[in-house]
Scaffold this active site. Structure first.
Site, PDB file in Angstrom:
ATOM      1  N   ALA A 257       0.858  -1.184   0.000  1.00 14.93           N
ATOM      2  CA  ALA A 257       0.000   0.000   0.000  1.00 14.93           C
ATOM      3  C   ALA A 257       0.890   1.228   0.000  1.00 14.93           C
ATOM      4  O   ALA A 257       2.101   1.137   0.230  1.00 14.93           O
ATOM      5  CB  ALA A 257      -0.927   0.001   1.218  1.00 14.93           C
ATOM      6  N   GLU A 259       0.778   5.461   1.336  1.00 19.04           N
ATOM      7  CA  GLU A 259       0.039   6.362   2.213  1.00 19.04           C
ATOM      8  C   GLU A 259      -0.199   7.749   1.642  1.00 19.04           C
ATOM      9  O   GLU A 259      -0.327   8.728   2.398  1.00 19.04           O
ATOM     10  CB  GLU A 259       0.801   6.512   3.529  1.00 19.04           C
ATOM     11  CG  GLU A 259       2.167   7.216   3.443  1.00 19.04           C
ATOM     12  CD  GLU A 259       3.345   6.287   3.216  1.00 19.04           C
ATOM     13  OE1 GLU A 259       4.487   6.705   3.477  1.00 19.04           O
ATOM     14  OE2 GLU A 259       3.133   5.146   2.781  1.00 19.04           O
ATOM     15  N   ASN A 260      -0.301   7.915   0.335  1.00 21.53           N
ATOM     16  CA  ASN A 260      -0.567   9.229  -0.248  1.00 21.53           C
ATOM     17  C   ASN A 260      -1.619   9.975   0.571  1.00 21.53           C
ATOM     18  O   ASN A 260      -2.666   9.415   0.895  1.00 21.53           O
ATOM     19  CB  ASN A 260      -1.092   9.080  -1.680  1.00 21.53           C
ATOM     20  CG  ASN A 260      -0.311   8.071  -2.487  1.00 21.53           C
ATOM     21  OD1 ASN A 260       0.869   8.229  -2.724  1.00 21.53           O
ATOM     22  ND2 ASN A 260      -0.996   7.010  -2.890  1.00 21.53           N
ATOM     23  N   HIS A 292      -1.987   0.888   9.334  1.00 21.67           N
ATOM     24  CA  HIS A 292      -0.619   1.345   9.065  1.00 21.67           C
ATOM     25  C   HIS A 292      -0.652   2.583   8.156  1.00 21.67           C
ATOM     26  O   HIS A 292      -0.013   3.608   8.454  1.00 21.67           O
ATOM     27  CB  HIS A 292       0.156   0.199   8.401  1.00 21.67           C
ATOM     28  CG  HIS A 292       1.570   0.513   8.034  1.00 21.67           C
ATOM     29  ND1 HIS A 292       2.653  -0.058   8.661  1.00 21.67           N
ATOM     30  CD2 HIS A 292       2.097   1.329   7.092  1.00 21.67           C
ATOM     31  CE1 HIS A 292       3.768   0.391   8.128  1.00 21.67           C
ATOM     32  NE2 HIS A 292       3.455   1.238   7.163  1.00 21.67           N
ATOM     33  N   GLU A 293      -1.392   2.496   7.052  1.00 23.99           N
ATOM     34  CA  GLU A 293      -1.427   3.611   6.111  1.00 23.99           C
ATOM     35  C   GLU A 293      -2.117   4.835   6.709  1.00 23.99           C
ATOM     36  O   GLU A 293      -1.706   5.971   6.465  1.00 23.99           O
ATOM     37  CB  GLU A 293      -2.129   3.190   4.821  1.00 23.99           C
ATOM     38  CG  GLU A 293      -1.514   1.990   4.127  1.00 23.99           C
ATOM     39  CD  GLU A 293      -0.017   2.097   3.923  1.00 23.99           C
ATOM     40  OE1 GLU A 293       0.467   3.199   3.598  1.00 23.99           O
ATOM     41  OE2 GLU A 293       0.684   1.083   4.085  1.00 23.99           O
ATOM     42  N   HIS A 296       0.149   6.770   8.936  1.00 21.59           N
ATOM     43  CA  HIS A 296       1.067   7.624   8.173  1.00 21.59           C
ATOM     44  C   HIS A 296       0.494   9.011   7.922  1.00 21.59           C
ATOM     45  O   HIS A 296       1.258   9.948   7.659  1.00 21.59           O
ATOM     46  CB  HIS A 296       1.356   6.986   6.812  1.00 21.59           C
ATOM     47  CG  HIS A 296       2.472   6.009   6.805  1.00 21.59           C
ATOM     48  ND1 HIS A 296       3.706   6.265   7.354  1.00 21.59           N
ATOM     49  CD2 HIS A 296       2.556   4.755   6.269  1.00 21.59           C
ATOM     50  CE1 HIS A 296       4.500   5.220   7.164  1.00 21.59           C
ATOM     51  NE2 HIS A 296       3.830   4.285   6.516  1.00 21.59           N
TER      52      HIS A 296
END
Length: 840
Positions: A257, A259-260, A292-293, A296
């Site tokens: 993945a 994290e934009n 997790h993302e 971020h």
């Protein structure tokens, strides 16, 4: 004179705002762009350096001044604007126009089936925009897409603020301007996408997107995001900063993945599932990746590292935070036990001479890409957890909140984090923390009893029995369990006597398994500890197995003692501990047992698990809890896949047939991996075609991957060539290419043909895997080859075909392969002798 590969942008020119107009041609795979880039000059400039690669610049000038000549340089991946006249200090607008092409690999702007999508980390925004493509250069981004066809969805970091038809056809979609962001966090997704219903979480909207036929698989991910976002806001004491959250399942994606900010992209298998049919381990993994993302969005996006040497600040923190938040949301999942499994991979990697510090020197963007490994993620997360345990949860959280307040929308370094934690806790943690993040490796803590006193020793642990460790020391926050009580010791020298240890029946050297170190016990202390196994917590039992196996690999312990330890776990009731035990047995059966001895070893494994397997059976009981279901899966994995018990294998294949025959209830979802693997191993041509058909047509990503990997598990001679040839077939997408080849190389039946394919068709293999992360995984897959002749061939092959972006992976793979080959040659005669003696 060239700028060179290690060129870094000067700090006296900084971007303030990008106003970008991008016209992508989805059919042609090209784009045109123009932008007004506002920059701040700290001193007069005749030249301005940006990053760009593969872009044709059609216009460049500074507004209010004459034109600029644009000079590109491939090695530094830069674009130098040579101005006709010097620009004074202050703010200026650069007007730039360009043309470019979609990238053939899974980076830059590329095509993923019906979707065009970007992937910019670490340094691929420069493939789409001329930009300051280093994390220290944060700026606001206002993006407008023009010339889009009717019917396609367009997503970016900001919400859509305008979507209208153009007079000459096509659409213009304008996105809200972002807060300050580094270029690697910018995202575009354009194509045929459908979303879950929008949900409002506090003040912002959340949506989960997929290709239309997979829309019904978005609900679980939507629920996870809406549940954990408030928990993250509360932990950081900072509101979510990016206005909306879009989660996008991408049909072909290099990483797990990305994290934009506000527009998070995922490999489909990390986002989409049906909770009614997905195994629990898949649900937990998806929840962990999503969290997790989302972590971020604060740690990485809101506060960003200055340079890639502090990548761990992003990834280690998000790794640790994901488990913490998911555990708060679903405590019954006991995800910290899964964290221990991941930590094991970091301990394994960090025991190599070719490992690297958590905070490693990174000279350029290519080297940054090699830092996305278990050291940065799992070791970094384990060190943060260890420090949290040392400071206490409240003080640690206060320090994180202080760090966020101080550096919001800015960049920060590791020492900024330690300073905030020290200020909040009043503890001098700089020396403790930097010793762990700036040094390679970790200690082996030896626990001994001398003259009635407990003695601790430390030295660097290396997995290679021939390696000579340097005299490295750490500040090791050791937590001992002395029978029923705990005692904390800060081990700061090579050897220390534990004061006030008192009398104890047994001692455990890593209470709660929170410490990032291996533990070695004096023989009598180990015997007493094994006798006390029922008194240990599950994570401590798991850690004991992991440590003892590491000591066998390092030549410190004998394999017969390790097998005696494993036999003591045959009635283990915790599934994660059982998974650790079965994993070690699987390695031994696969790589360390001679072909002639394999039936005897499998018979020994059958004796261990047949009784408990019969008790658990194949059918879940009414209202059965998850723990029993997962324990059944671990035991049946041992019987079906390691011991190859004929009765268990036949039952697995029978259930697979019933499962295909429109009776999905014939298989508990937690047993699907076992059942499909058994079916693949025994497959004939007809079943192979059935598996292949399902690998192509299955909608659910986890099921699709399960069938795909099954095609690499076949053992019938007439299927081997077909299985291997699929690797270069379109059946295997680029995202799955390395894992599929890894499965082939791990399969005794297919490995030689697969290895021949890699060598004889290397140009085709490299072309299909032409993305940096995929190529690194391909190199790592070669570590599955077991014999010395393979080692010699792999060394020669990688020497003749070096991969610049995988130098670290190459060194680590070769070191690990050398050790595994030597371990195999050492263990085979030991196991043979042990099996003969145990049969008497």
């Amino acid at each position: 004179m060239t700028l060179g590969k290690n060129f870094r942008l000067p700090l006296d020119v900084k971007p303030i705002r990008y106003a970008v107009h991008l016209a992508p041609d989805l059919k042609a795979g090209t784009f045109e762009g123009r932008m007004e880039l506002e920059v701040q000059l700290e001193k007069p400039r005749r030249e301005i350096h940006l990053h760009a690669i593969g872009l044709e610049i059609s216009r460049a000038r500074a507004r209010g001044a004459a034109k600029a000549a644009a000079r590109g340089e491939a090695e530094s991946e830069t674009l130098t604007l040579e101005l006709e006249q010097e620009l004074p200090p202050g703010r200026h607008i650069l007007d730039i126009a360009w043309r470019g092409k979609f990238t053939p690999g899974l980076r830059g702007l590329y095509r993923a089936g019906p979707v065009a999508v970007t992937q910019f980390e670490a340094a691929d925004a420069r493939r789409v925009f001329p930009c300051f493509d280093e994390p220290a250069f944060k700026a606001r981004w206002a993006i407008q897409l023009v010339g889009l066809p009717e019917g396609v969805t367009a997503l970016s970091n900001g919400a859509v603020v305008k979507d209208e038809k153009e007079p000459d056809g096509g659409r213009t979609v304008q996105f809200a301007e972002t807060p300050p962001l580094s270029s690697y966090l910018i995202a575009l997704c354009i194509g045929d996408l459908a979303s879950s219903p929008s949900t409002k979480v506090r003040s912002y909207e959340v949506r989960t997107w997929a290709v239309p036929q997979k829309k019904d698989l978005t609900a679980f991910a939507q629920d996870v995001a809406c549940s954990v976002l408030p928990l993250l806001e509360d932990y950081f004491a900072q509101p979510y900063a990016y206005g909306k959250v879009d989660q996008v399942g991408v049909p072909d994606f290099e990483a797990g993945a990305m994290e934009n900010a506000g527009c998070i992209t995922y490999r489909e298998v990390a986002l989409l599932l049906d909770p009614k049919t997905a195994p629990l381990n898949v649900q937990k993994r998806v929840a962990e990746v999503i969290t997790h993302e989302l972590s971020h969005q604060w740690f990485g996006n809101l506060v960003t590292m200055v340079w890639w040497d502090d990548l761990w600040l992003n990834e280690a923190f998000a790794t640790w935070m994901a488990y913490k938040i998911v555990d708060q949301w679903r405590p019954q999942w006991r995800v910290w036990m899964d964290f221990e499994s991941g930590k094991g991979s970091a301990l394994h990697l960090d025991a190599l001479k070719s490992s690297h510090p958590i905070r490693a020197e990174v000279k350029n963007a290519e080297e940054a890409g090699e830092s996305f490994d278990a050291i940065t993620y799992e070791k970094g997360g384990a060190i943060l957890r260890m420090i949290e345990g040392y400071l206490g949860e409240e003080k640690f959280r206060e320090g994180i909140r202080l760090y966020m307040r101080k550096h919001r929308e800015k960049n920060a370094t590791a020492d900024d984090l330690w300073g905030a934690l020290a200020q909040a806790s009043g503890q001098p943690i700089l020396e403790l923390a930097n010793g762990w993040i700036r040094q390679t490796g970790y200690p082996l803590v030896t626990v001994a009893e001398r003259g009635g006193k407990l003695v601790l020793e430390q030295r660097r642990f290396l997995a290679d029995p021939q390696a000579q460790p340097e005299a490295t020391q750490w500040l090791v926050p050791v937590v001992l369990r002395l029978g029923g009580r705990e005692q904390r010791v800060m081990l700061s020298s090579a050897e220390e006597v534990v004061e006030s240890a008192g009398k104890f029946d047994w001692v455990l050297g890593n209470a709660g398994a929170r410490g990032f170190y291996r533990t070695h016990y004096q023989p009598d202390l180990l015997r007493r500890l094994v006798e006390a196994l029922p008194e240990l917590r599950p994570e401590e039992r798991m850690g004991l197995v992991s440590d003892q196996w590491a000591l066998v690999r390092a030549g410190v312990a004998k394999v017969d003692g390790f097998l005696h330890l494993l036999a003591g776990f045959k009635s283990e009731e915790d599934h994660v501990v059982l998974d650790e035990v079965v994993g070690r047995l699987s390695f031994l059966e696969h790589r360390a047992v001679a072909d002639a001895d394999r039936p005897a070893f499998q018979q020994w494994v059958r004796r261990l698990f047949t009784g408990v397997g019969a008790d658990l059976g194949w059918e879940p009981r009414p209202q059965e809890d998850d723990e029993r279901r997962l324990r059944r899966a671990a035991v049946l994995r041992a019987l079906v896949l390691v011991a190859r018990d004929q009765g268990a294998v036949s039952e697995a294949v029978d259930r697979f047939q019933r499962y295909l025959g429109k009776h999905p209830q014939a298989v508990d979802p937690n047993l699907l991996d076992i059942v499909v693997a058994a079916a693949a191993r025994t497959a004939d041509a007809r079943r192979f075609e059935e598996l292949k058909k399902r690998a192509k047509e299955e909608i659910d990503p986890a099921a699709k991957r399960r069938y795909l990997h099954a095609l690499a598990m076949v053992e019938q001679p007439e299927l081997i060539e077909r299985s291997v040839d699929l690797a270069l077939d379109q059946t295997v997408q680029m995202q799955d290419f390395a894992s599929y080849l890894g499965m082939l190389l791990a399969n005794r039946a297919t490995r030689e043909v697969a290895w021949k394919l890699i060598q004889s068709r290397w140009e085709d293999v490299r072309k299909k895997g032409d993305s940096p992360m995929i190529l690194r995984r391909l190199v790592e897959a070669l570590g599955n080859l077991p014999e010395r002749r393979h080692l010699n061939e792999v060394e020669s092959f990688l020497s003749a075909h070096p991969i610049e972006s995988a130098r670290q992976a190459t060194a680590q793979t070769l070191e690990r392969l050398r050790m595994d080959v030597a371990l195999r040659e050492r263990l085979m005669p030991e196991l043979s002798q042990w099996l003969r003696s145990s049969a008497q």
